[in-house]
Design a protein around this motif. Structure first.
Motif, PDB file in Angstrom:
ATOM      1  N   ASN A   1      30.096   5.417 -40.529  1.00  0.00           N
ATOM      2  CA  ASN A   1      29.352   4.185 -40.770  1.00  0.00           C
ATOM      3  C   ASN A   1      30.084   3.247 -41.714  1.00  0.00           C
ATOM      4  O   ASN A   1      31.216   3.510 -42.140  1.00  0.00           O
ATOM      5  CB  ASN A   1      27.935   4.490 -41.268  1.00  0.00           C
ATOM      6  CG  ASN A   1      27.886   4.910 -42.729  1.00  0.00           C
ATOM      7  OD1 ASN A   1      28.897   5.078 -43.398  1.00  0.00           O
ATOM      8  ND2 ASN A   1      26.674   5.087 -43.236  1.00  0.00           N
ATOM      9  N   GLN A   2      29.439   2.153 -42.076  1.00  0.00           N
ATOM     10  CA  GLN A   2      30.056   1.109 -42.901  1.00  0.00           C
ATOM     11  C   GLN A   2      30.360   1.563 -44.321  1.00  0.00           C
ATOM     12  O   GLN A   2      31.110   0.899 -45.037  1.00  0.00           O
ATOM     13  CB  GLN A   2      29.168  -0.146 -42.928  1.00  0.00           C
ATOM     14  CG  GLN A   2      27.836   0.011 -43.650  1.00  0.00           C
ATOM     15  CD  GLN A   2      26.704   0.405 -42.730  1.00  0.00           C
ATOM     16  OE1 GLN A   2      26.892   1.144 -41.773  1.00  0.00           O
ATOM     17  NE2 GLN A   2      25.511  -0.106 -43.023  1.00  0.00           N
ATOM     18  N   ASP A   3      29.791   2.686 -44.718  1.00  0.00           N
ATOM     19  CA  ASP A   3      30.076   3.236 -46.049  1.00  0.00           C
ATOM     20  C   ASP A   3      31.067   4.393 -46.013  1.00  0.00           C
ATOM     21  O   ASP A   3      31.280   5.070 -47.018  1.00  0.00           O
ATOM     22  CB  ASP A   3      28.770   3.706 -46.707  1.00  0.00           C
ATOM     23  CG  ASP A   3      27.803   2.554 -46.948  1.00  0.00           C
ATOM     24  OD1 ASP A   3      28.265   1.509 -47.456  1.00  0.00           O
ATOM     25  OD2 ASP A   3      26.609   2.691 -46.629  1.00  0.00           O
ATOM     26  N   GLY A   4      31.655   4.632 -44.831  1.00  0.00           N
ATOM     27  CA  GLY A   4      32.638   5.700 -44.697  1.00  0.00           C
ATOM     28  C   GLY A   4      32.022   7.074 -44.531  1.00  0.00           C
ATOM     29  O   GLY A   4      32.725   8.084 -44.583  1.00  0.00           O
ATOM     30  N   LYS A   5      30.707   7.158 -44.293  1.00  0.00           N
ATOM     31  CA  LYS A   5      30.024   8.434 -44.131  1.00  0.00           C
ATOM     32  C   LYS A   5      29.922   8.804 -42.656  1.00  0.00           C
ATOM     33  O   LYS A   5      29.781   7.946 -41.790  1.00  0.00           O
ATOM     34  CB  LYS A   5      28.614   8.357 -44.724  1.00  0.00           C
ATOM     35  CG  LYS A   5      28.557   8.165 -46.219  1.00  0.00           C
ATOM     36  CD  LYS A   5      27.114   8.017 -46.696  1.00  0.00           C
ATOM     37  CE  LYS A   5      26.257   9.206 -46.277  1.00  0.00           C
ATOM     38  NZ  LYS A   5      24.869   9.069 -46.785  1.00  0.00           N
TER      39      LYS A   5
ATOM     40  N   ILE B   1      27.980   9.978 -39.578  1.00  0.00           N
ATOM     41  CA  ILE B   1      26.589   9.903 -39.156  1.00  0.00           C
ATOM     42  C   ILE B   1      26.456  10.549 -37.775  1.00  0.00           C
ATOM     43  O   ILE B   1      27.237  10.254 -36.863  1.00  0.00           O
ATOM     44  CB  ILE B   1      26.102   8.435 -39.087  1.00  0.00           C
ATOM     45  CG1 ILE B   1      26.234   7.767 -40.454  1.00  0.00           C
ATOM     46  CG2 ILE B   1      24.661   8.360 -38.568  1.00  0.00           C
ATOM     47  CD1 ILE B   1      25.386   8.383 -41.552  1.00  0.00           C
ATOM     48  N   THR B   2      25.478  11.434 -37.634  1.00  0.00           N
ATOM     49  CA  THR B   2      25.236  12.130 -36.367  1.00  0.00           C
ATOM     50  C   THR B   2      23.771  11.971 -35.962  1.00  0.00           C
ATOM     51  O   THR B   2      22.979  11.337 -36.656  1.00  0.00           O
ATOM     52  CB  THR B   2      25.564  13.627 -36.481  1.00  0.00           C
ATOM     53  OG1 THR B   2      24.553  14.265 -37.284  1.00  0.00           O
ATOM     54  CG2 THR B   2      26.928  13.854 -37.131  1.00  0.00           C
ATOM     55  N   ASN B   3      23.423  12.605 -34.841  1.00  0.00           N
ATOM     56  CA  ASN B   3      22.027  12.617 -34.399  1.00  0.00           C
ATOM     57  C   ASN B   3      21.096  13.147 -35.479  1.00  0.00           C
ATOM     58  O   ASN B   3      19.955  12.692 -35.603  1.00  0.00           O
ATOM     59  CB  ASN B   3      21.868  13.503 -33.160  1.00  0.00           C
ATOM     60  CG  ASN B   3      22.642  13.012 -31.969  1.00  0.00           C
ATOM     61  OD1 ASN B   3      23.862  12.954 -32.013  1.00  0.00           O
ATOM     62  ND2 ASN B   3      21.947  12.646 -30.908  1.00  0.00           N
ATOM     63  N   GLU B   4      21.574  14.107 -36.244  1.00  0.00           N
ATOM     64  CA  GLU B   4      20.712  14.735 -37.242  1.00  0.00           C
ATOM     65  C   GLU B   4      20.235  13.748 -38.297  1.00  0.00           C
ATOM     66  O   GLU B   4      19.160  13.916 -38.873  1.00  0.00           O
ATOM     67  CB  GLU B   4      21.453  15.901 -37.908  1.00  0.00           C
ATOM     68  CG  GLU B   4      21.644  17.108 -37.003  1.00  0.00           C
ATOM     69  CD  GLU B   4      20.321  17.700 -36.539  1.00  0.00           C
ATOM     70  OE1 GLU B   4      19.461  17.952 -37.397  1.00  0.00           O
ATOM     71  OE2 GLU B   4      20.159  17.895 -35.322  1.00  0.00           O
ATOM     72  N   ASP B   5      21.040  12.713 -38.556  1.00  0.00           N
ATOM     73  CA  ASP B   5      20.643  11.712 -39.551  1.00  0.00           C
ATOM     74  C   ASP B   5      19.466  10.867 -39.070  1.00  0.00           C
ATOM     75  O   ASP B   5      18.781  10.243 -39.893  1.00  0.00           O
ATOM     76  CB  ASP B   5      21.831  10.808 -39.893  1.00  0.00           C
ATOM     77  CG  ASP B   5      22.933  11.563 -40.618  1.00  0.00           C
ATOM     78  OD1 ASP B   5      22.780  11.800 -41.819  1.00  0.00           O
ATOM     79  OD2 ASP B   5      23.922  11.927 -39.972  1.00  0.00           O
ATOM     80  N   TYR B   6      19.230  10.848 -37.770  1.00  0.00           N
ATOM     81  CA  TYR B   6      18.118  10.086 -37.210  1.00  0.00           C
ATOM     82  C   TYR B   6      16.942  10.972 -36.807  1.00  0.00           C
ATOM     83  O   TYR B   6      15.924  10.465 -36.318  1.00  0.00           O
ATOM     84  CB  TYR B   6      18.581   9.281 -36.002  1.00  0.00           C
ATOM     85  CG  TYR B   6      19.440   8.094 -36.356  1.00  0.00           C
ATOM     86  CD1 TYR B   6      18.866   6.912 -36.829  1.00  0.00           C
ATOM     87  CD2 TYR B   6      20.819   8.138 -36.216  1.00  0.00           C
ATOM     88  CE1 TYR B   6      19.645   5.814 -37.150  1.00  0.00           C
ATOM     89  CE2 TYR B   6      21.611   7.043 -36.536  1.00  0.00           C
ATOM     90  CZ  TYR B   6      21.016   5.886 -36.996  1.00  0.00           C
ATOM     91  OH  TYR B   6      21.799   4.796 -37.332  1.00  0.00           O
ATOM     92  N   LYS B   7      17.071  12.264 -37.001  1.00  0.00           N
ATOM     93  CA  LYS B   7      15.994  13.171 -36.614  1.00  0.00           C
ATOM     94  C   LYS B   7      14.740  12.858 -37.424  1.00  0.00           C
ATOM     95  O   LYS B   7      14.789  12.710 -38.637  1.00  0.00           O
ATOM     96  CB  LYS B   7      16.421  14.622 -36.838  1.00  0.00           C
ATOM     97  CG  LYS B   7      15.454  15.631 -36.236  1.00  0.00           C
ATOM     98  CD  LYS B   7      16.007  17.045 -36.318  1.00  0.00           C
ATOM     99  CE  LYS B   7      15.065  18.044 -35.647  1.00  0.00           C
ATOM    100  NZ  LYS B   7      15.603  19.424 -35.723  1.00  0.00           N
ATOM    101  N   GLY B   8      13.610  12.749 -36.726  1.00  0.00           N
ATOM    102  CA  GLY B   8      12.358  12.425 -37.388  1.00  0.00           C
ATOM    103  C   GLY B   8      12.147  10.941 -37.611  1.00  0.00           C
ATOM    104  O   GLY B   8      11.149  10.534 -38.202  1.00  0.00           O
TER     105      GLY B   8
END
Length: 206
Positions: free
Chosen positions: A46-50, A52-59
């Motif tokens: 992402n824009q912060d260099g982290k 990000i996967t599906n798990e970050d959007y879970k829930g």
């Protein structure tokens, strides 16, 4: 003048009992939504260099778009409208946005960060994502069925869909049905009426 809503609920209680009221009210107030398909697993930066996967959007309920920062045509309007959606659900930790760049060679995390700041990205769950072009194109064209392609004859050298996808808490792409009972599948990111439908459907899923 009679309060017909009150009369109607009273009639439901009389006939079915109090246990039926929440179920019947929900049936009329919450429209059924179609399941379009499951979002494939993905992993990008992402824009912060982290990472990000599906798990970050879970829930979370989230909206997906495919864009690029140097787009001279529809992307600026798409993201102006996405900002309006962000503002509508600002402060809700269960809402997010995923913006995938289709020009990752240019759209580094640093470039995406500057773009996010320019447009006013203000929620922590809005990730502007970059990575390998082949993986992003496959996610768009096969995972979401939202068309993207490189085309030297187009302004900006790319062509892509201006539609947004809506994803529920379980990672399933969802949409409302049209007047003929068919799923609309996606929401036009440039159309005011479609954006209003999207806002309502986000609230429905939340």
């Amino acid at each position: 003048m009679k309060n017909y809503s009150y009369v109607g609920i009273s009639l439901v209680i009389l006939i079915f009992g109090t246990w039926a009221v929440p179920k019947i009210i929900a049936q009329f107030s919450t429209p059924t939504m179609a399941e379009i398909g499951k979002v494939p697993n993905f992993s990008f930066t992402n824009q912060d260099g982290k990472t990000i996967t599906n798990e970050d959007y879970k829930g979370k309920v989230y909206v997906v778009e495919f864009f690029f920062t140097t787009c001279p045509t529809i992307c600026p309007k798409m993201n102006e409208n996405m900002i309006k959606i962000q503002d509508e659900f600002y402060g809700n930790p269960n809402f997010g946005i995923a913006s995938f760049s289709i020009y990752p060679e240019h759209d580094t995390p640093e470039v995406l960060k500057a773009y996010a700041d320019k447009y006013g990205v203000a929620i922590p769950n809005w990730h502007m994502l970059t990575g390998e072009r082949e993986a992003i194109f496959e996610l768009a064209n096969k995972g979401f069925n939202l068309y993207v392609a490189e085309n030297d004859e187009m302004d900006g050298n790319f062509e892509h869909s201006g539609y947004f996808a809506l994803v529920d808490q379980e990672g399933v792409i969802r949409s409302r049905y049209d007047d003929f009972g068919n799923p609309i599948a996606f929401y036009n990111g440039l159309d005011k009426s479609d954006l209003e439908k999207l806002r309502k459907d986000i609230k429905n899923l939340l």
